[in-house]
Design a protein around this motif. Structure first.
Motif, PDB file in Angstrom:
ATOM      1  N   SER A 272     -21.825  54.224 -31.429  1.00  0.00           N
ATOM      2  CA  SER A 272     -22.458  55.132 -30.483  1.00  0.00           C
ATOM      3  C   SER A 272     -21.436  55.626 -29.466  1.00  0.00           C
ATOM      4  CB  SER A 272     -23.620  54.437 -29.766  1.00  0.00           C
ATOM      5  OG  SER A 272     -23.131  53.487 -28.839  1.00  0.00           O
TER       6      SER A 272
ATOM      7  N   GLU B 215     -30.951  58.309 -18.357  1.00  0.00           N
ATOM      8  CA  GLU B 215     -32.039  57.339 -18.259  1.00  0.00           C
ATOM      9  C   GLU B 215     -33.146  57.810 -17.314  1.00  0.00           C
ATOM     10  OE1 GLU B 215     -32.543  54.780 -20.060  1.00  0.00           O
ATOM     11  OE2 GLU B 215     -30.633  54.742 -21.122  1.00  0.00           O
TER      12      GLU B 215
ATOM     13  N   ARG C 258     -27.310  58.857 -29.864  1.00  0.00           N
ATOM     14  CA  ARG C 258     -28.525  59.455 -29.324  1.00  0.00           C
ATOM     15  C   ARG C 258     -28.213  60.670 -28.455  1.00  0.00           C
ATOM     16  NH1 ARG C 258     -33.407  55.872 -28.330  1.00  0.00           N
ATOM     17  NH2 ARG C 258     -33.240  54.134 -29.810  1.00  0.00           N
TER      18      ARG C 258
ATOM     19  N   SER D  62     -33.671  57.628 -32.393  1.00  0.00           N
ATOM     20  CA  SER D  62     -32.880  56.544 -32.968  1.00  0.00           C
ATOM     21  C   SER D  62     -32.094  57.046 -34.182  1.00  0.00           C
ATOM     22  CB  SER D  62     -33.788  55.393 -33.390  1.00  0.00           C
ATOM     23  OG  SER D  62     -33.030  54.394 -34.036  1.00  0.00           O
TER      24      SER D  62
ATOM     25  N   SER E  78     -23.725  49.708 -31.041  1.00  0.00           N
ATOM     26  CA  SER E  78     -24.544  50.556 -30.183  1.00  0.00           C
ATOM     27  C   SER E  78     -24.901  49.792 -28.918  1.00  0.00           C
ATOM     28  CB  SER E  78     -25.818  50.976 -30.914  1.00  0.00           C
ATOM     29  OG  SER E  78     -26.705  51.664 -30.049  1.00  0.00           O
ATOM     30  N   THR E  79     -25.201  50.510 -27.857  1.00  0.00           N
ATOM     31  CA  THR E  79     -25.694  49.874 -26.637  1.00  0.00           C
ATOM     32  C   THR E  79     -27.209  49.716 -26.648  1.00  0.00           C
ATOM     33  OG1 THR E  79     -25.746  52.024 -25.533  1.00  0.00           O
ATOM     34  CG2 THR E  79     -23.759  50.680 -25.231  1.00  0.00           C
ATOM     35  N   HIS E  80     -27.886  50.284 -27.655  1.00  0.00           N
ATOM     36  CA  HIS E  80     -29.350  50.249 -27.724  1.00  0.00           C
ATOM     37  C   HIS E  80     -29.806  49.095 -28.615  1.00  0.00           C
ATOM     38  CE1 HIS E  80     -30.416  54.007 -25.625  1.00  0.00           C
ATOM     39  NE2 HIS E  80     -29.237  54.420 -26.059  1.00  0.00           N
TER      40      HIS E  80
ATOM     41  N   SER F 236     -32.776  48.215 -29.645  1.00  0.00           N
ATOM     42  CA  SER F 236     -33.747  48.571 -30.681  1.00  0.00           C
ATOM     43  C   SER F 236     -33.055  49.139 -31.915  1.00  0.00           C
ATOM     44  CB  SER F 236     -34.772  49.572 -30.140  1.00  0.00           C
ATOM     45  OG  SER F 236     -34.138  50.762 -29.696  1.00  0.00           O
ATOM     46  N   ASP F 237     -32.008  49.933 -31.716  1.00  0.00           N
ATOM     47  CA  ASP F 237     -31.265  50.482 -32.848  1.00  0.00           C
ATOM     48  C   ASP F 237     -30.530  49.376 -33.606  1.00  0.00           C
ATOM     49  OD1 ASP F 237     -32.127  52.956 -32.049  1.00  0.00           O
ATOM     50  OD2 ASP F 237     -30.211  53.597 -31.194  1.00  0.00           O
TER      51      ASP F 237
ATOM     52  N   GLN G  55     -25.258  44.809 -30.407  1.00  0.00           N
ATOM     53  CA  GLN G  55     -25.459  45.531 -29.160  1.00  0.00           C
ATOM     54  C   GLN G  55     -24.241  45.317 -28.271  1.00  0.00           C
ATOM     55  OE1 GLN G  55     -28.404  43.949 -26.515  1.00  0.00           O
ATOM     56  NE2 GLN G  55     -28.574  45.824 -25.296  1.00  0.00           N
TER      57      GLN G  55
END
Length: 310
Positions: free
Chosen positions: A14, A29, A91, A121, A136-138, A140-141, A154
């Protein structure tokens, strides 16, 4: 012939894992993606600062810098061999993607491909990429990628950046259970305690542990190392809370896989952070947030959201 990424080490990453977009992300955000896009466009000619995984990506891409030579007569004509492919999977919106590619170009990162999904996503695009790793920093991904069978972590943006002490060596450290190996033994520990865990591992010392989510990445790194380049090499470490006698099963499992690690730390519950500080990896992977929070004070770190603890 059709273009293919088959046989390459493919890292999908990401924008925020590769570059420091924390200031811009605060705007994102807040839910105002138009303001975020405007900010990125205003800063189009300002290279983003390196992010947590920058060193790892830069060093892996250095494996592409050695041409394949089939003989003295072909020295000038031989095509460049590119065993590593880094793809932006973000994203971000396509407009913001302009700054990502410009920043990569500024630092000499040969990144040609990217997918920008404007808030959605992007993990579904890992399959057609045949990705060996997703950063990724997300969270959920990352969870979705792991569920799909892709090694993923993450990235903690607050992590200390990698040392520049080893410019010709990619250094990667892995936890064992729930990362390289399955969480089979960890489940015994969680359910029955340390004594039962040790007995379980002694009884099964000769039986290889089942595969963990990062075994495919370790295989891919070994293939890359074996292919060789005079300019770069890979050094790996196993950093685990295991201690003797439960160390034996971990070592025998790696032997059964025909995988070599350069260093192994069986710490018996000691804090991993200070040992990692001395090893100086470009990245460290662990399934426990407590270990990651400790490690992030010393080295680039990522949470592998797999196993019973997650």
């Amino acid at each position: 012939m059709a273009v293919t990424l088959d046989g390459k080490l493919v890292v999908a990453i990401s924008s925020r894992a590769l570059f420091d977009f924390e200031e811009e992300n605060q705007v994102f955000e807040q839910g105002d993606d138009r303001a975020y896009m405007a900010m990125q466009l205003q800063r189009l000619d300002i290279p983003a600062k390196p992010g947590v995984a920058f060193s790892l990506v830069k060093k892996l891409l250095a494996f592409n810098q050695t041409p394949v030579q089939t003989g003295p007569a072909d020295r000038l004509a031989a095509p460049a061999h590119h065993p590593v492919e880094v793809v932006i999977l973000s994203r971000n919106d396509p407009v913001s993607g302009l700054r990502v590619f410009r920043s990569a170009q500024h630092y000499g990162l040969a990144i040609e491909r990217g997918s920008f999904t404007r808030g959605q996503s992007p993990w579904r695009y890992l399959k057609p990429l045949h990705a060996n790793l997703f950063l990724s920093t997300h969270l959920s991904d990352v969870r979705a990628a792991l569920a799909a069978g892709v090694p993923a972590a993450q990235v903690y943006p607050q992590s200390v950046h990698a040392s520049d002490a080893h410019p010709d060596e990619v250094r990667i450290a892995f936890d064992g259970d729930a990362v390289l190996f399955s969480d089979e033994a960890e489940r015994v520990y969680q359910a029955q305690g340390l004594q039962a865990f040790q007995k379980h591992e002694i009884d099964k010392a000769a039986l290889p542990l089942p595969d963990g989510p990062f075994k495919p990445l370790l295989f891919a790194l070994q293939r890359l190392q074996n292919a060789g380049t005079p300019a770069m090499r890979i050094r790996t470490a196993l950093v685990t809370a295991r201690s003797a006698p439960s160390h034996e099963r971990a070592i025998r499992t790696l032997m059964n896989w025909h995988i070599d690690v350069d260093e192994a730390f069986f710490l018996g519950g000691l804090d991993k952070g200070e040992f990692l500080r001395e090893f100086e990896p470009d990245f460290f992977f662990d399934d426990q947030t407590g270990h990651i929070q400790s490690a992030a004070q010393h080295v680039p770190s990522g949470h592998v959201a797999s196993g019973v603890r997650n």
